[in-house]
Design a protein around this motif. Sequence first.
Motif, PDB file in Angstrom:
ATOM      1  N   ALA A  61      14.896  11.779   5.411  1.00 13.09           N
ATOM      2  CA  ALA A  61      14.009  10.787   4.803  1.00 13.09           C
ATOM      3  C   ALA A  61      14.763   9.923   3.786  1.00 13.09           C
ATOM      4  CB  ALA A  61      12.820  11.483   4.139  1.00 13.09           C
ATOM      5  N   PHE A  62      15.628  10.542   2.975  1.00 18.57           N
ATOM      6  CA  PHE A  62      16.459   9.741   2.062  1.00 18.57           C
ATOM      7  C   PHE A  62      17.306   8.750   2.855  1.00 18.57           C
ATOM      8  CE2 PHE A  62      16.162  13.055  -1.428  1.00 18.57           C
ATOM      9  CZ  PHE A  62      15.579  12.201  -2.349  1.00 18.57           C
ATOM     10  N   ASN A  63      17.882   9.210   3.954  1.00 22.96           N
ATOM     11  CA  ASN A  63      18.715   8.356   4.790  1.00 22.96           C
ATOM     12  C   ASN A  63      17.914   7.191   5.360  1.00 22.96           C
ATOM     13  OD1 ASN A  63      20.180   8.180   7.882  1.00 22.96           O
ATOM     14  ND2 ASN A  63      21.470   8.063   6.078  1.00 22.96           N
ATOM     15  N   GLU A  64      16.699   7.485   5.824  1.00 22.27           N
ATOM     16  CA  GLU A  64      15.836   6.424   6.364  1.00 22.27           C
ATOM     17  C   GLU A  64      15.506   5.397   5.276  1.00 22.27           C
ATOM     18  OE1 GLU A  64      13.548   6.323   9.411  1.00 22.27           O
ATOM     19  OE2 GLU A  64      15.008   7.584  10.434  1.00 22.27           O
ATOM     20  N   TYR A  65      15.153   5.892   4.090  1.00 25.60           N
ATOM     21  CA  TYR A  65      14.751   4.994   3.006  1.00 25.60           C
ATOM     22  C   TYR A  65      15.904   4.089   2.582  1.00 25.60           C
ATOM     23  CZ  TYR A  65      13.301   3.432  -1.642  1.00 25.60           C
ATOM     24  OH  TYR A  65      12.999   2.660  -2.746  1.00 25.60           O
ATOM     25  N   PHE A  66      17.065   4.689   2.325  1.00 21.46           N
ATOM     26  CA  PHE A  66      18.183   3.898   1.808  1.00 21.46           C
ATOM     27  C   PHE A  66      18.812   3.016   2.880  1.00 21.46           C
ATOM     28  CE2 PHE A  66      18.128   7.312  -1.482  1.00 21.46           C
ATOM     29  CZ  PHE A  66      17.849   6.480  -2.560  1.00 21.46           C
ATOM     30  N   ASP A  67      18.774   3.444   4.137  1.00 19.14           N
ATOM     31  CA  ASP A  67      19.267   2.572   5.216  1.00 19.14           C
ATOM     32  C   ASP A  67      18.375   1.349   5.358  1.00 19.14           C
ATOM     33  OD1 ASP A  67      21.402   4.177   5.720  1.00 19.14           O
ATOM     34  OD2 ASP A  67      20.670   4.978   7.632  1.00 19.14           O
ATOM     35  N   PHE A  68      17.088   1.537   5.147  1.00 21.17           N
ATOM     36  CA  PHE A  68      16.161   0.410   5.207  1.00 21.17           C
ATOM     37  C   PHE A  68      16.383  -0.527   4.026  1.00 21.17           C
ATOM     38  CE2 PHE A  68      12.008  -1.265   3.702  1.00 21.17           C
ATOM     39  CZ  PHE A  68      11.789  -2.195   4.716  1.00 21.17           C
ATOM     40  N   ARG A  69      16.513   0.042   2.828  1.00 24.22           N
ATOM     41  CA  ARG A  69      16.666  -0.781   1.629  1.00 24.22           C
ATOM     42  C   ARG A  69      18.001  -1.543   1.622  1.00 24.22           C
ATOM     43  NH1 ARG A  69      12.171  -1.785  -1.153  1.00 24.22           N
ATOM     44  NH2 ARG A  69      13.396  -1.980  -3.084  1.00 24.22           N
ATOM     45  N   SER A  70      19.018  -0.968   2.256  1.00 23.37           N
ATOM     46  CA  SER A  70      20.329  -1.630   2.295  1.00 23.37           C
ATOM     47  C   SER A  70      20.399  -2.722   3.351  1.00 23.37           C
ATOM     48  CB  SER A  70      21.432  -0.601   2.562  1.00 23.37           C
ATOM     49  OG  SER A  70      21.363  -0.128   3.894  1.00 23.37           O
ATOM     50  N   GLY A  71      19.411  -2.759   4.243  1.00 23.77           N
ATOM     51  CA  GLY A  71      19.424  -3.727   5.338  1.00 23.77           C
ATOM     52  C   GLY A  71      20.116  -3.220   6.587  1.00 23.77           C
ATOM     53  N   LEU A  72      20.612  -1.976   6.551  1.00 22.44           N
ATOM     54  CA  LEU A  72      21.331  -1.433   7.705  1.00 22.44           C
ATOM     55  C   LEU A  72      20.435  -1.343   8.936  1.00 22.44           C
ATOM     56  CD1 LEU A  72      23.870  -0.160   8.914  1.00 22.44           C
ATOM     57  CD2 LEU A  72      23.099   2.057   8.031  1.00 22.44           C
ATOM     58  N   ASP A  73      19.179  -0.992   8.726  1.00 22.64           N
ATOM     59  CA  ASP A  73      18.270  -0.837   9.870  1.00 22.64           C
ATOM     60  C   ASP A  73      18.139  -2.116  10.684  1.00 22.64           C
ATOM     61  OD1 ASP A  73      17.760   1.801   9.425  1.00 22.64           O
ATOM     62  OD2 ASP A  73      15.828   1.512   8.446  1.00 22.64           O
ATOM     63  N   GLU A  74      18.241  -3.260  10.009  1.00 27.38           N
ATOM     64  CA  GLU A  74      18.118  -4.537  10.713  1.00 27.38           C
ATOM     65  C   GLU A  74      19.374  -4.866  11.513  1.00 27.38           C
ATOM     66  OE1 GLU A  74      15.363  -6.124  10.888  1.00 27.38           O
ATOM     67  OE2 GLU A  74      14.299  -4.867   9.421  1.00 27.38           O
ATOM     68  N   HIS A  91       7.299  -0.757   9.831  1.00 30.83           N
ATOM     69  CA  HIS A  91       6.257  -0.448   8.842  1.00 30.83           C
ATOM     70  C   HIS A  91       6.876  -0.434   7.443  1.00 30.83           C
ATOM     71  CE1 HIS A  91       4.648   1.229  12.620  1.00 30.83           C
ATOM     72  NE2 HIS A  91       3.463   0.939  12.125  1.00 30.83           N
ATOM     73  N   PRO A  92       7.336  -1.580   6.959  1.00 35.67           N
ATOM     74  CA  PRO A  92       8.029  -1.625   5.658  1.00 35.67           C
ATOM     75  C   PRO A  92       7.156  -1.185   4.491  1.00 35.67           C
ATOM     76  CG  PRO A  92       7.523  -3.838   6.441  1.00 35.67           C
ATOM     77  CD  PRO A  92       7.231  -2.918   7.573  1.00 35.67           C
ATOM     78  N   ASP A  93       5.836  -1.246   4.654  1.00 33.51           N
ATOM     79  CA  ASP A  93       4.933  -0.839   3.574  1.00 33.51           C
ATOM     80  C   ASP A  93       4.953   0.662   3.324  1.00 33.51           C
ATOM     81  OD1 ASP A  93       3.748  -0.975   6.263  1.00 33.51           O
ATOM     82  OD2 ASP A  93       1.979  -0.066   5.310  1.00 33.51           O
ATOM     83  N   LEU A  94       5.592   1.422   4.230  1.00 34.71           N
ATOM     84  CA  LEU A  94       5.631   2.873   4.080  1.00 34.71           C
ATOM     85  C   LEU A  94       6.906   3.353   3.380  1.00 34.71           C
ATOM     86  CD1 LEU A  94       4.291   4.033   7.584  1.00 34.71           C
ATOM     87  CD2 LEU A  94       3.040   3.841   5.424  1.00 34.71           C
ATOM     88  N   ASP A  95       7.699   2.431   2.840  1.00 28.24           N
ATOM     89  CA  ASP A  95       8.975   2.851   2.263  1.00 28.24           C
ATOM     90  C   ASP A  95       8.809   3.831   1.108  1.00 28.24           C
ATOM     91  OD1 ASP A  95       7.896   0.887   0.634  1.00 28.24           O
ATOM     92  OD2 ASP A  95       9.832  -0.036   0.159  1.00 28.24           O
ATOM     93  N   ASN A  96       7.827   3.588   0.248  1.00 23.93           N
ATOM     94  CA  ASN A  96       7.617   4.510  -0.871  1.00 23.93           C
ATOM     95  C   ASN A  96       7.088   5.865  -0.393  1.00 23.93           C
ATOM     96  OD1 ASN A  96       8.509   2.778  -2.890  1.00 23.93           O
ATOM     97  ND2 ASN A  96       6.492   1.831  -3.127  1.00 23.93           N
ATOM     98  N   ASN A  97       6.328   5.859   0.686  1.00 24.25           N
ATOM     99  CA  ASN A  97       5.853   7.124   1.254  1.00 24.25           C
ATOM    100  C   ASN A  97       7.027   7.957   1.764  1.00 24.25           C
ATOM    101  OD1 ASN A  97       3.323   6.126   0.757  1.00 24.25           O
ATOM    102  ND2 ASN A  97       2.763   5.805   2.898  1.00 24.25           N
ATOM    103  N   VAL A  98       7.973   7.286   2.415  1.00 20.69           N
ATOM    104  CA  VAL A  98       9.155   7.987   2.929  1.00 20.69           C
ATOM    105  C   VAL A  98       9.975   8.548   1.776  1.00 20.69           C
ATOM    106  CG1 VAL A  98      11.331   7.693   4.171  1.00 20.69           C
ATOM    107  CG2 VAL A  98       9.238   6.663   5.065  1.00 20.69           C
ATOM    108  N   LEU A  99      10.145   7.766   0.726  1.00 20.71           N
ATOM    109  CA  LEU A  99      10.881   8.247  -0.450  1.00 20.71           C
ATOM    110  C   LEU A  99      10.185   9.442  -1.078  1.00 20.71           C
ATOM    111  CD1 LEU A  99      13.194   7.907  -2.474  1.00 20.71           C
ATOM    112  CD2 LEU A  99      11.748   6.279  -3.729  1.00 20.71           C
TER     113      LEU A  99
END
Length: 299
Positions: A61-74, A91-99
């Motif tokens: 979950a940390f990996n998913e959150y930080f990869d999304f925030r860094s732009g890597l997922d795109e 579902h970018p609105d779920l980022d805080n839920n994942v964190l």
Amino acid sequence: MNTEALLLTTRSARPPFLILTLSCISLGVAIALSTPGVDVHLVDVFLILLAGIASHISVNAFNEYFDFRSGLDELTERTPFSGGSGLLPTHPDLDNNVLLMAIVSLAACIGIGLYFTAIHGMVPLVIGAVGVLLIITYTHLITRSPFSSLLAPGIAFGPLMIIGSVYVLSGSISTTAIIASLIPFFLVNNLLLLNQYPDVEADIQVGRKNYPIMIGRSKSSLIYAAFTLLAFAIIPLGIATGHFPLLSLLALIPLVPALISVRDSFRHADDIPQLAQAMGLNVVVNLVTPALLAAALVI
């Protein structure tokens, strides 16, 4: 958090990959069960499994959150075995839920570790502290060093998970546990190594440094081949030294798909669609090999 959001958030835990934790811990439990004079308590087994799964969920979950925030997922081309769950880009609105899930899972893991520390002393604390350090530094620090990104996954699922399980269940660290832990050490390192092949171009753009980036995919396959041979060489070594029973030869069965995966890692190192079979076989080998050895130890 409503029910739909909760169910979606659990995707970032990458549930299918959590089976790896069960396979590795089963090996630790089997070693404890096969140790003369050891009385294994089911409550302890349950708590070990819970801590292992919680730690795996947390790092995912940390990996998913930080990869999304860094732009890597795109930037990443997802495959069935790499590139994350793909949840947050859609579902970018779920980022805080994942964190939050990452933090709660880590807290659960720490809580169980402190419980075992209170009962068994400093060894679980040291093992747990190293595990927590790997979880919280994996995405930001470990993935920026070729050497640490190669070895950290195997350390977590091999020595930490197996030796820790055996110590909690038996009260000691046996030579059998140390030898056995080297099998998932090499195999899980290989799991993450091969899964880095599809992400080379994307990882470069966010500052990651691993061997497929630094020396190329083809040369990285030499490491992949060496680790495969080392993992399976440990099985006859364990038998020859009397630490594994002869039935442990069953754990050599996955050597066949492992060698096919090695072959394909050279043939298709730069052809990611064609590499899919090797990546799939790599997953199978990681799941089946520790489970077969565990079965051989308790039969």
